[in-house]
Motif scaffolding. Structure first.
Motif, PDB file in Angstrom:
ATOM      1  N   GLU A  53       0.861  -1.180   0.000  1.00  0.00           N
ATOM      2  CA  GLU A  53       0.000   0.000   0.000  1.00  0.00           C
ATOM      3  C   GLU A  53       0.896   1.227   0.000  1.00  0.00           C
ATOM      4  N   SER A  54       0.610   2.157  -0.896  1.00  0.00           N
ATOM      5  CA  SER A  54       1.380   3.402  -0.960  1.00  0.00           C
ATOM      6  C   SER A  54       0.438   4.586  -0.844  1.00  0.00           C
ATOM      7  N   MET A  55       0.784   5.508   0.034  1.00  0.00           N
ATOM      8  CA  MET A  55       0.039   6.758   0.150  1.00  0.00           C
ATOM      9  C   MET A  55       0.970   7.889  -0.243  1.00  0.00           C
ATOM     10  N   ASN A  56       0.492   8.747  -1.106  1.00  0.00           N
ATOM     11  CA  ASN A  56       1.301   9.865  -1.565  1.00  0.00           C
ATOM     12  C   ASN A  56       0.560  11.160  -1.246  1.00  0.00           C
ATOM     13  N   SER A  75      -1.517  19.462  -2.277  1.00  0.00           N
ATOM     14  CA  SER A  75      -1.901  19.627  -3.671  1.00  0.00           C
ATOM     15  C   SER A  75      -2.331  18.317  -4.316  1.00  0.00           C
ATOM     16  N   GLU A  76      -2.001  17.187  -3.676  1.00  0.00           N
ATOM     17  CA  GLU A  76      -2.352  15.892  -4.253  1.00  0.00           C
ATOM     18  C   GLU A  76      -2.359  14.838  -3.164  1.00  0.00           C
ATOM     19  N   HIS A  77      -3.254  13.869  -3.303  1.00  0.00           N
ATOM     20  CA  HIS A  77      -3.285  12.717  -2.405  1.00  0.00           C
ATOM     21  C   HIS A  77      -3.698  11.509  -3.226  1.00  0.00           C
ATOM     22  N   SER A  78      -2.968  10.432  -3.095  1.00  0.00           N
ATOM     23  CA  SER A  78      -3.352   9.206  -3.785  1.00  0.00           C
ATOM     24  C   SER A  78      -3.032   8.004  -2.902  1.00  0.00           C
ATOM     25  N   VAL A  79      -3.824   6.952  -3.097  1.00  0.00           N
ATOM     26  CA  VAL A  79      -3.614   5.677  -2.413  1.00  0.00           C
ATOM     27  C   VAL A  79      -3.584   4.602  -3.494  1.00  0.00           C
ATOM     28  N   THR A  80      -2.504   3.847  -3.542  1.00  0.00           N
ATOM     29  CA  THR A  80      -2.386   2.770  -4.522  1.00  0.00           C
ATOM     30  C   THR A  80      -1.983   1.480  -3.841  1.00  0.00           C
ATOM     31  N   TYR A  81      -2.305   0.386  -4.504  1.00  0.00           N
ATOM     32  CA  TYR A  81      -1.946  -0.951  -4.030  1.00  0.00           C
ATOM     33  C   TYR A  81      -1.250  -1.665  -5.181  1.00  0.00           C
ATOM     34  N   GLN A  82      -0.174  -2.353  -4.852  1.00  0.00           N
ATOM     35  CA  GLN A  82       0.560  -3.111  -5.859  1.00  0.00           C
ATOM     36  C   GLN A  82       0.599  -4.575  -5.428  1.00  0.00           C
ATOM     37  N   TYR A  83       0.360  -5.453  -6.382  1.00  0.00           N
ATOM     38  CA  TYR A  83       0.471  -6.891  -6.143  1.00  0.00           C
ATOM     39  C   TYR A  83       0.647  -7.586  -7.485  1.00  0.00           C
ATOM     40  N   THR A  84       1.035  -8.847  -7.428  1.00  0.00           N
ATOM     41  CA  THR A  84       1.278  -9.613  -8.641  1.00  0.00           C
ATOM     42  C   THR A  84       0.423 -10.875  -8.621  1.00  0.00           C
ATOM     43  N   MET A  85      -0.494 -10.967  -9.566  1.00  0.00           N
ATOM     44  CA  MET A  85      -1.345 -12.160  -9.698  1.00  0.00           C
ATOM     45  C   MET A  85      -0.567 -13.222 -10.470  1.00  0.00           C
ATOM     46  N   PRO A 167       1.951  -8.255 -12.692  1.00  0.00           N
ATOM     47  CA  PRO A 167       2.100  -7.219 -11.659  1.00  0.00           C
ATOM     48  C   PRO A 167       1.194  -6.031 -11.984  1.00  0.00           C
ATOM     49  N   VAL A 168       0.385  -5.625 -11.003  1.00  0.00           N
ATOM     50  CA  VAL A 168      -0.560  -4.538 -11.252  1.00  0.00           C
ATOM     51  C   VAL A 168      -0.448  -3.470 -10.177  1.00  0.00           C
ATOM     52  N   THR A 169      -0.842  -2.262 -10.558  1.00  0.00           N
ATOM     53  CA  THR A 169      -1.024  -1.152  -9.625  1.00  0.00           C
ATOM     54  C   THR A 169      -2.488  -0.768  -9.678  1.00  0.00           C
ATOM     55  N   VAL A 170      -3.102  -0.705  -8.496  1.00  0.00           N
ATOM     56  CA  VAL A 170      -4.517  -0.361  -8.370  1.00  0.00           C
ATOM     57  C   VAL A 170      -4.626   0.993  -7.675  1.00  0.00           C
ATOM     58  N   SER A 176     -18.579   8.340  -2.265  1.00  0.00           N
ATOM     59  CA  SER A 176     -19.401   9.539  -2.059  1.00  0.00           C
ATOM     60  C   SER A 176     -19.110  10.226  -0.731  1.00  0.00           C
ATOM     61  N   ALA A 177     -18.482   9.485   0.215  1.00  0.00           N
ATOM     62  CA  ALA A 177     -18.109  10.075   1.507  1.00  0.00           C
ATOM     63  C   ALA A 177     -16.668  10.577   1.499  1.00  0.00           C
ATOM     64  N   GLY A 178     -15.989  10.473   0.358  1.00  0.00           N
ATOM     65  CA  GLY A 178     -14.607  10.925   0.263  1.00  0.00           C
ATOM     66  C   GLY A 178     -13.587   9.913   0.762  1.00  0.00           C
ATOM     67  N   VAL A 179     -14.020   8.668   0.997  1.00  0.00           N
ATOM     68  CA  VAL A 179     -13.138   7.628   1.538  1.00  0.00           C
ATOM     69  C   VAL A 179     -12.594   6.772   0.398  1.00  0.00           C
ATOM     70  N   LYS A 180     -11.279   6.610   0.367  1.00  0.00           N
ATOM     71  CA  LYS A 180     -10.640   5.806  -0.673  1.00  0.00           C
ATOM     72  C   LYS A 180     -10.490   4.344  -0.269  1.00  0.00           C
ATOM     73  N   ALA A 181     -10.315   4.086   1.023  1.00  0.00           N
ATOM     74  CA  ALA A 181     -10.178   2.709   1.517  1.00  0.00           C
ATOM     75  C   ALA A 181     -10.718   2.647   2.934  1.00  0.00           C
ATOM     76  N   TYR A 182     -11.408   1.562   3.212  1.00  0.00           N
ATOM     77  CA  TYR A 182     -11.880   1.284   4.573  1.00  0.00           C
ATOM     78  C   TYR A 182     -11.054   0.126   5.101  1.00  0.00           C
ATOM     79  N   LYS A 183     -10.547   0.265   6.319  1.00  0.00           N
ATOM     80  CA  LYS A 183      -9.776  -0.807   6.945  1.00  0.00           C
ATOM     81  C   LYS A 183     -10.512  -1.262   8.199  1.00  0.00           C
ATOM     82  N   TYR A 184     -10.752  -2.559   8.274  1.00  0.00           N
ATOM     83  CA  TYR A 184     -11.429  -3.141   9.428  1.00  0.00           C
ATOM     84  C   TYR A 184     -10.498  -4.177  10.047  1.00  0.00           C
TER      85      TYR A 184
END
Length: 192
Positions: A53-56, A75-85, A167-170, A176-184
């Motif tokens: 998981e990468s947060m920028n 000025s920018e915020h992103s959350v990405t996930y990298q994994y290889t299927m 290998p992919v980057t997601v 609609s609530a402005g949430v990019k990922a929920y962690k439980y």
């Protein structure tokens, strides 16, 4: 409060699959362990690199006359996930990489095995719901991406000394609530 080794959790995938994806309209899980909607399906084995998981957060410094920094704005915020299927013969994996309409699967018969016909196109990959399942003993972590898209597919190598892997980057987009990922999380320590 004392340090507790019981609070240390390894990032192992759930035995039934560590990464699942489904249509953007799928109902989302809202805790660490209830069943995931049937439309959200596993993508099979992922390489032993696991999931990153990468947060920028990019910021700009606003300066006053004389050079003092008086404000920092994001000025920018992103959350990405990298994994290889790594299940290259699995239809769901190829649909992730090439897009659902570009993969046709035909079940095995007495004359041939399971077949895939894949079209490689320039079409943008669809937005999907993704769920990442982690379990270590009784502890569980579930990461839910309500709106995500594969934005990059790395090099696919065909070689006799290694497996075919995707290998992919997601990229995670805000809901609609402005949430990019929920962690439980559930530490698995039940009350007596």
């Amino acid at each position: 409060m004392a340090n507790l080794v019981q609070n240390v959790v390894a990032g192992k995938p759930l035995a039934t699959g560590g990464i699942l994806s489904g249509p953007i309209s799928s109902p989302l899980p809202t805790d660490a362990s209830t069943a995931v909607d049937a439309a959200i399906k596993g993508v099979g084995y992922v390489s032993d690199d696991g999931v990153s998981e990468s947060m920028n957060r990019e910021t700009d410094k606003i300066k006053a006359w004389g050079g003092d920094v008086v404000k920092i704005v994001q000025s920018e915020h992103s959350v990405t996930y990298q994994y290889t299927m790594i299940e290259a013969a699995r239809a769901e994996v190829n649909r992730e990489v090439y897009g659902e309409p570009n993969v046709t699967a035909t079940v095995a018969t007495t004359t041939h095995g399971n077949l895939l016909a894949i079209k490689v196109t320039a079409e943008q990959l669809p937005h999907m719901v993704r769920v990442i399942e982690i379990k270590d003993g009784d502890a569980r972590i579930r990461i839910v991406l309500p709106d995500s898209q594969i934005t990059e597919v790395g090099d696919i190598t065909y070689q006799d000394a290694s497996i075919i892997a995707y290998p992919v980057t997601v990229e995670a987009f805000p809901d609609s609530a402005g949430v990019k990922a929920y962690k439980y999380t559930d530490d698995g320590k039940k009350a007596a």
